[in-house]
Scaffold this active site. Structure first.
Site, PDB file in Angstrom:
ATOM      1  N   ARG A  30      38.295  64.866 -51.351  1.00 39.26           N
ATOM      2  CA  ARG A  30      38.350  63.385 -50.790  1.00 39.26           C
ATOM      3  C   ARG A  30      39.076  62.589 -51.031  1.00 39.26           C
ATOM      4  O   ARG A  30      39.772  61.810 -50.593  1.00 39.26           O
ATOM      5  CB  ARG A  30      36.656  62.986 -50.455  1.00 39.26           C
ATOM      6  CG  ARG A  30      36.038  63.928 -49.552  1.00 39.26           C
ATOM      7  CD  ARG A  30      34.584  63.639 -49.739  1.00 39.26           C
ATOM      8  NE  ARG A  30      33.993  62.391 -49.547  1.00 39.26           N
ATOM      9  CZ  ARG A  30      33.068  61.924 -50.141  1.00 39.26           C
ATOM     10  NH1 ARG A  30      32.154  62.430 -50.815  1.00 39.26           N
ATOM     11  NH2 ARG A  30      32.685  60.413 -50.077  1.00 39.26           N
ATOM     12  N   ARG A  61      41.612  55.049 -41.048  1.00 39.25           N
ATOM     13  CA  ARG A  61      41.631  55.866 -42.262  1.00 39.25           C
ATOM     14  C   ARG A  61      43.065  56.623 -42.124  1.00 39.25           C
ATOM     15  O   ARG A  61      43.628  57.280 -43.127  1.00 39.25           O
ATOM     16  CB  ARG A  61      40.839  57.010 -42.107  1.00 39.25           C
ATOM     17  CG  ARG A  61      39.903  57.024 -43.500  1.00 39.25           C
ATOM     18  CD  ARG A  61      38.786  57.950 -43.150  1.00 39.25           C
ATOM     19  NE  ARG A  61      38.229  58.153 -44.307  1.00 39.25           N
ATOM     20  CZ  ARG A  61      36.881  58.058 -44.537  1.00 39.25           C
ATOM     21  NH1 ARG A  61      36.097  57.098 -43.922  1.00 39.25           N
ATOM     22  NH2 ARG A  61      36.516  58.533 -45.634  1.00 39.25           N
ATOM     23  N   ARG A  67      25.246  59.264 -56.512  1.00 34.27           N
ATOM     24  CA  ARG A  67      24.677  58.425 -55.139  1.00 34.27           C
ATOM     25  C   ARG A  67      23.370  59.170 -54.549  1.00 34.27           C
ATOM     26  O   ARG A  67      23.234  60.282 -54.441  1.00 34.27           O
ATOM     27  CB  ARG A  67      25.656  58.439 -54.282  1.00 34.27           C
ATOM     28  CG  ARG A  67      25.379  58.093 -52.873  1.00 34.27           C
ATOM     29  CD  ARG A  67      26.498  57.508 -52.065  1.00 34.27           C
ATOM     30  NE  ARG A  67      27.450  58.498 -51.661  1.00 34.27           N
ATOM     31  CZ  ARG A  67      28.490  58.547 -51.183  1.00 34.27           C
ATOM     32  NH1 ARG A  67      28.951  57.382 -50.608  1.00 34.27           N
ATOM     33  NH2 ARG A  67      29.202  59.446 -50.789  1.00 34.27           N
ATOM     34  N   ARG A 108      24.019  63.397 -50.495  1.00 28.40           N
ATOM     35  CA  ARG A 108      25.142  63.894 -49.228  1.00 28.40           C
ATOM     36  C   ARG A 108      25.746  64.943 -49.485  1.00 28.40           C
ATOM     37  O   ARG A 108      26.258  65.577 -50.821  1.00 28.40           O
ATOM     38  CB  ARG A 108      26.347  62.650 -48.990  1.00 28.40           C
ATOM     39  CG  ARG A 108      25.864  61.947 -48.068  1.00 28.40           C
ATOM     40  CD  ARG A 108      26.729  60.732 -47.994  1.00 28.40           C
ATOM     41  NE  ARG A 108      28.282  60.886 -47.742  1.00 28.40           N
ATOM     42  CZ  ARG A 108      29.178  60.152 -47.505  1.00 28.40           C
ATOM     43  NH1 ARG A 108      28.694  58.921 -47.253  1.00 28.40           N
ATOM     44  NH2 ARG A 108      30.362  60.571 -47.571  1.00 28.40           N
ATOM     45  N   LYS A 128      31.955  50.748 -49.992  1.00 29.62           N
ATOM     46  CA  LYS A 128      32.172  50.167 -48.785  1.00 29.62           C
ATOM     47  C   LYS A 128      30.897  50.055 -47.917  1.00 29.62           C
ATOM     48  O   LYS A 128      30.500  48.842 -47.553  1.00 29.62           O
ATOM     49  CB  LYS A 128      33.147  50.928 -47.854  1.00 29.62           C
ATOM     50  CG  LYS A 128      34.577  51.206 -48.406  1.00 29.62           C
ATOM     51  CD  LYS A 128      35.291  51.964 -47.508  1.00 29.62           C
ATOM     52  CE  LYS A 128      34.996  53.559 -47.507  1.00 29.62           C
ATOM     53  NZ  LYS A 128      35.112  54.397 -48.508  1.00 29.62           N
TER      54      LYS A 128
HETATM   55  P1  AP5 Z   1      28.940  53.436 -51.305  1.00 27.25           P
HETATM   56  O1  AP5 Z   1      28.806  52.216 -51.041  1.00 27.25           O
HETATM   57  O2  AP5 Z   1      28.092  54.673 -50.711  1.00 27.25           O
HETATM   58  O3  AP5 Z   1      30.746  54.030 -51.135  1.00 27.25           O
HETATM   59  P2  AP5 Z   1      31.471  54.291 -49.825  1.00 27.25           P
HETATM   60  O4  AP5 Z   1      32.813  53.603 -50.079  1.00 27.25           O
HETATM   61  O5  AP5 Z   1      30.862  53.698 -48.466  1.00 27.25           O
HETATM   62  O6  AP5 Z   1      31.714  55.640 -50.108  1.00 27.25           O
HETATM   63  P3  AP5 Z   1      31.748  56.790 -49.163  1.00 27.25           P
HETATM   64  O7  AP5 Z   1      31.529  58.229 -49.674  1.00 27.25           O
HETATM   65  O8  AP5 Z   1      30.610  56.567 -48.048  1.00 27.25           O
HETATM   66  O9  AP5 Z   1      33.104  56.703 -48.420  1.00 27.25           O
HETATM   67  P4  AP5 Z   1      33.962  57.879 -47.818  1.00 27.25           P
HETATM   68  O10 AP5 Z   1      34.885  56.827 -47.099  1.00 27.25           O
HETATM   69  O11 AP5 Z   1      34.193  59.022 -48.354  1.00 27.25           O
HETATM   70  O12 AP5 Z   1      32.748  58.512 -46.721  1.00 27.25           O
HETATM   71  P5  AP5 Z   1      32.445  58.280 -45.140  1.00 27.25           P
HETATM   72  O13 AP5 Z   1      30.882  58.329 -44.877  1.00 27.25           O
HETATM   73  O14 AP5 Z   1      33.296  57.132 -44.590  1.00 27.25           O
HETATM   74  O15 AP5 Z   1      28.943  53.582 -52.996  1.00 27.25           O
HETATM   75  C1  AP5 Z   1      29.100  54.835 -53.653  1.00 27.25           C
HETATM   76  C2  AP5 Z   1      28.131  54.864 -54.873  1.00 27.25           C
HETATM   77  O16 AP5 Z   1      28.435  53.915 -55.857  1.00 27.25           O
HETATM   78  C3  AP5 Z   1      26.587  54.613 -54.460  1.00 27.25           C
HETATM   79  O17 AP5 Z   1      25.635  55.377 -55.418  1.00 27.25           O
HETATM   80  C4  AP5 Z   1      26.434  53.031 -54.803  1.00 27.25           C
HETATM   81  O18 AP5 Z   1      25.113  52.636 -55.226  1.00 27.25           O
HETATM   82  C5  AP5 Z   1      27.324  52.924 -55.939  1.00 27.25           C
HETATM   83  N1  AP5 Z   1      27.989  51.663 -56.026  1.00 27.25           N
HETATM   84  C6  AP5 Z   1      28.415  50.902 -54.986  1.00 27.25           C
HETATM   85  N2  AP5 Z   1      29.217  49.742 -55.349  1.00 27.25           N
HETATM   86  C7  AP5 Z   1      29.165  49.657 -56.880  1.00 27.25           C
HETATM   87  C8  AP5 Z   1      29.384  48.947 -57.802  1.00 27.25           C
HETATM   88  N3  AP5 Z   1      30.138  47.792 -57.456  1.00 27.25           N
HETATM   89  N4  AP5 Z   1      29.055  49.234 -59.151  1.00 27.25           N
HETATM   90  C9  AP5 Z   1      28.399  50.624 -59.509  1.00 27.25           C
HETATM   91  N5  AP5 Z   1      27.954  51.265 -58.514  1.00 27.25           N
HETATM   92  C10 AP5 Z   1      28.400  50.961 -57.042  1.00 27.25           C
HETATM   93  O19 AP5 Z   1      33.075  59.474 -44.455  1.00 27.25           O
HETATM   94  C11 AP5 Z   1      32.673  60.835 -44.791  1.00 27.25           C
HETATM   95  C12 AP5 Z   1      33.639  61.986 -43.955  1.00 27.25           C
HETATM   96  O20 AP5 Z   1      33.671  61.497 -42.673  1.00 27.25           O
HETATM   97  C13 AP5 Z   1      35.085  61.956 -44.441  1.00 27.25           C
HETATM   98  O21 AP5 Z   1      35.303  62.428 -45.668  1.00 27.25           O
HETATM   99  C14 AP5 Z   1      35.873  62.286 -43.157  1.00 27.25           C
HETATM  100  O22 AP5 Z   1      35.586  64.005 -43.031  1.00 27.25           O
HETATM  101  C15 AP5 Z   1      34.976  61.893 -42.018  1.00 27.25           C
HETATM  102  N6  AP5 Z   1      35.445  60.616 -41.516  1.00 27.25           N
HETATM  103  C16 AP5 Z   1      34.952  59.449 -41.482  1.00 27.25           C
HETATM  104  N7  AP5 Z   1      35.560  58.515 -41.059  1.00 27.25           N
HETATM  105  C17 AP5 Z   1      36.808  59.121 -40.552  1.00 27.25           C
HETATM  106  C18 AP5 Z   1      38.035  58.815 -39.920  1.00 27.25           C
HETATM  107  N8  AP5 Z   1      38.083  57.530 -39.501  1.00 27.25           N
HETATM  108  N9  AP5 Z   1      38.893  59.782 -39.695  1.00 27.25           N
HETATM  109  C19 AP5 Z   1      38.753  60.970 -39.843  1.00 27.25           C
HETATM  110  N10 AP5 Z   1      37.563  61.402 -40.453  1.00 27.25           N
HETATM  111  C20 AP5 Z   1      36.611  60.467 -40.966  1.00 27.25           C
HETATM  112 MG    MG Z   2      30.238  54.827 -47.031  1.00 26.15          MG
END
Ligand code: AP5
Ligand code: MG
Length: 224
Positions: free
Chosen positions: A174, A91, A130, A163, A16
């Protein structure tokens, strides 16, 4: 020109953040990433950060009542009034309902929910490799999307870090939370006719091409 009000859906590690960076460049959209907002709040030690930290470290969701107000307020700011790209929100079903109600109260509506689909095994491979720049937020992978120079960001040379929630046991938690609390949104947006699905197992540039083409089509359809 019609507004683009977009959300990105998908499991942790789906790509994402990786895609958001490219799409916001293509369409000049403000990027609202809940995870980034929460991590900045934790780093700054604000009240929001203090409330969120424990949940994030355990790989759980921050409670709806904590996050909904923060994001709706952000979407009311000037730059988001003509369109936005949301990453990590909604979410849960209550978050999706709150977003829908807020937008319709303003006479606005969502353009699409973009789902990036990948398997659990792929998520584990991706998150364990990552690396992110704490300064620019740019995302890399040691194997799949490496920086030009080891350990530093291409944009400004800042140091890349892992991270806190990318530890194996937190990644598994997660994923379980995603399947239980966030995946129901796939059906929710599908029933509203807003879901667009992308194969996130393709290389980043290919996923980007598909998403960009879809958004361009949505924009054209809207102008007819
Ligand atoms: P990356 O682009 O970083 O993936 P992502 O989908 O953004 O993954 P996240 O871990 O950021 O998602 P998340 O939803 O768990 O975390 P968030 O920060 O939102 O890519 C991942 C890796 O893969 C990278 O190394 C990249 O280079 C590689 N890659 C990407 N595309 C690729 C491809 N096509 N092929 C190969 N490799 C690839 O949330 C964190 C925490 O915050 C949550 O756990 C929760 O506690 C809290 N939180 C956030 N939002 C909410 C909400 N709305 N409600 C409640 N709690 C929340
Ligand atoms: Mg992300």
């Amino acid at each position: 020109m019609a507004e683009l009000n977009l959300i990105l859906l998908g499991p942790p590690g789906a790509g994402k953040g990786t895609q958001a960076e490219r799409i916001t460049d293509d369409f000049s959209l403000p990027y609202v990433a809940t995870g980034n907002i929460l991590r900045a709040a934790v780093a700054d030690g604000t009240e929001l950060g203090v409330q969120a930290k424990g949940y994030m470290d355990r790989g759980e969701l921050v409670p709806d009542e904590v996050i909904i107000g923060v994001i709706l307020e952000r979407l009311g700011e000037g730059d988001a009034r003509d369109g936005f790209l949301l990453d990590g929100f909604p979410r849960t079903v209550p978050q999706a309902e709150a977003l829908g109600a807020e937008l319709s109260g303003l006479g606005r509506e969502l353009t699409a929910a973009l789902l990036i689909d990948v398997s659990d095994d792929e998520v584990i491979r991706r998150l364990s490799g990552r690396r992110v720049s704490a300064k620019t937020g740019r995302v890399y992978h040691v194997e799949f999307d490496p920086p030009k120079n080891d350990g530093v960001c291409d944009v400004d040379g800042s140091r890349l870090i892992q991270r806190d929630d990318d530890k194996p046991e937190t990644i598994r938690k997660r994923l379980a939370v995603y399947h239980e609390q966030t995946e129901p949104l796939v059906q929710y947006y599908s029933e509203l006719g807003l879901l667009r699905r992308f194969d996130g197992a393709r290389p980043p540039a290919e996923v980007h091409d598909h998403i960009r083409a879809q958004i361009a089509t949505l924009r054209l359809e809207d102008r007819l």
